[in-house]
Write an enzyme that holds these catalytic residues in place. Structure first.
Site, PDB file in Angstrom:
ATOM      1  N   ALA A 226       3.964   6.080  -5.063  1.00 60.11           N
ATOM      2  CA  ALA A 226       4.661   6.235  -3.785  1.00 60.11           C
ATOM      3  C   ALA A 226       5.848   5.273  -3.701  1.00 60.11           C
ATOM      4  O   ALA A 226       6.963   5.672  -3.345  1.00 60.11           O
ATOM      5  CB  ALA A 226       3.701   5.998  -2.622  1.00 60.11           C
ATOM      6  N   TYR A 227       5.612   4.025  -4.040  1.00 65.02           N
ATOM      7  CA  TYR A 227       6.684   3.015  -4.025  1.00 65.02           C
ATOM      8  C   TYR A 227       7.828   3.411  -4.945  1.00 65.02           C
ATOM      9  O   TYR A 227       9.004   3.430  -4.548  1.00 65.02           O
ATOM     10  CB  TYR A 227       6.069   1.679  -4.450  1.00 65.02           C
ATOM     11  CG  TYR A 227       7.052   0.566  -4.716  1.00 65.02           C
ATOM     12  CD1 TYR A 227       7.664  -0.114  -3.675  1.00 65.02           C
ATOM     13  CD2 TYR A 227       7.353   0.178  -6.030  1.00 65.02           C
ATOM     14  CE1 TYR A 227       8.556  -1.156  -3.927  1.00 65.02           C
ATOM     15  CE2 TYR A 227       8.234  -0.847  -6.284  1.00 65.02           C
ATOM     16  CZ  TYR A 227       8.833  -1.518  -5.230  1.00 65.02           C
ATOM     17  OH  TYR A 227       9.720  -2.537  -5.488  1.00 65.02           O
ATOM     18  N   ALA A 228       7.504   3.793  -6.176  1.00 61.84           N
ATOM     19  CA  ALA A 228       8.534   4.116  -7.154  1.00 61.84           C
ATOM     20  C   ALA A 228       9.280   5.393  -6.789  1.00 61.84           C
ATOM     21  O   ALA A 228      10.481   5.522  -7.050  1.00 61.84           O
ATOM     22  CB  ALA A 228       7.927   4.235  -8.545  1.00 61.84           C
TER      23      ALA A 228
ATOM     24  N   LYS B 297      11.981   4.494  -4.392  1.00 58.67           N
ATOM     25  CA  LYS B 297      13.064   3.789  -5.086  1.00 58.67           C
ATOM     26  C   LYS B 297      13.898   4.767  -5.918  1.00 58.67           C
ATOM     27  O   LYS B 297      15.120   4.629  -6.025  1.00 58.67           O
ATOM     28  CB  LYS B 297      12.480   2.690  -5.969  1.00 58.67           C
ATOM     29  CG  LYS B 297      11.875   1.523  -5.204  1.00 58.67           C
ATOM     30  CD  LYS B 297      12.901   0.815  -4.349  1.00 58.67           C
ATOM     31  CE  LYS B 297      12.388  -0.529  -3.845  1.00 58.67           C
ATOM     32  NZ  LYS B 297      13.396  -1.232  -3.027  1.00 58.67           N
TER      33      LYS B 297
END
Length: 250
Positions: free
Chosen positions: A157-159, A162
């Site tokens: 989710a984070y990547a 980004k």
């Protein structure tokens, strides 16, 4: 009228953002930095910048709360006039954010939405609202991550957010070129002491052995790259992704 250049650094009270703010000040740039809850730490960074002979102001901002952006930039406008005797700033560094480590099978919608708000929607609309105050010929620097290139279990989710920011940055470079504004991405790897990466002996050992330069990174390794992108020497870099990892998983 003030002739000094001014940078707005989100999430500048600690970790990567703090080092970016200090490196910019060492380069002769005044700084507006934001913090979400670490007011004392932000005040300490302001004091450090002042000791370097530059001017600095710390303002509260939750980069995930889009409804507060209009009021935030009204405050920025006031600070620019009262503290810096100008109506524009030169560099926008979108650094603020949090991390998340959870496998896809366990990631909740709430966690996903949190990553979306702070890392993509927040960056998109904060930048949009900053554009009227950003001086022609200025720079936008968005902070991404190595995990948008290489995949690490738990960071989907984070990547993903980004990765979206990296695409957004290319569009910024394209659409703002007529104003002479360059937009680039700095993508760090695991940075210990930066506030986002789990700091365990096992994690440090793995990162060190996977990095060509044979050690882990510290915030001090990243700030100078951001400061360089705000120099005239970097004026022809535009729409690019600079991975700052010491050569991890090459």
């Amino acid at each position: 009228m003030n002739t000094s250049k001014i940078a707005l650094v989100t999430g500048g009270s600690r970790g990567l953002g703090k080092d970016m703010a200090l490196k910019l000040a060492q380069q002769g740039i005044d700084v507006i930095l934001t913090y979400r809850s670490q007011q004392a730490e932000a005040a300490a960074v302001v004091a450090d910048i002042t000791a370097l002979g530059r001017r600095a102001v710390a303002l509260p901002l939750d980069a995930a709360e889009l409804r507060t952006f209009e009021a935030f930039f009204a405050e920025v406008t006031t600070v620019l006039a009262d503290t810096f005797a100008t109506d524009r700033f030169d560099f926008l560094i979108n650094n603020a954010g949090t991390s998340l480590s959870a496998p896809i099978s366990e990631t909740t919608e709430g966690q996903f939405d949190e990553m979306l708000q702070v890392h993509f929607k927040g960056v998109y609309f904060l930048t949009q609202q900053a554009l009227p105050l950003l001086r022609d010929g200025g720079r936008i620097i968005n902070v991404s991550t190595v995990s948008a290139r290489s995949s690490y279990a738990g960071f989907s989710a984070y990547a993903s957010m980004k990765g979206a920011v990296e695409v957004f940055t290319r569009y910024l470079a394209l659409e703002l070129g007529s104003r002479g504004i360059a937009a680039n991405v700095v993508a760090p790897g695991a940075v210990f002491g930066g506030g986002a990466m789990p700091d365990t002996p096992e994690m440090r050992a793995w990162v060190a052995q996977a990095t060509a330069l044979g050690r882990t990174a510290e915030p001090d390794d990243i700030g100078g790259i951001v400061a360089f992108l705000c120099t005239d020497a970097a004026r022809w870099l535009n729409g690019q992704r600079l991975e700052v990892t010491g050569g991890i998983v090459l």
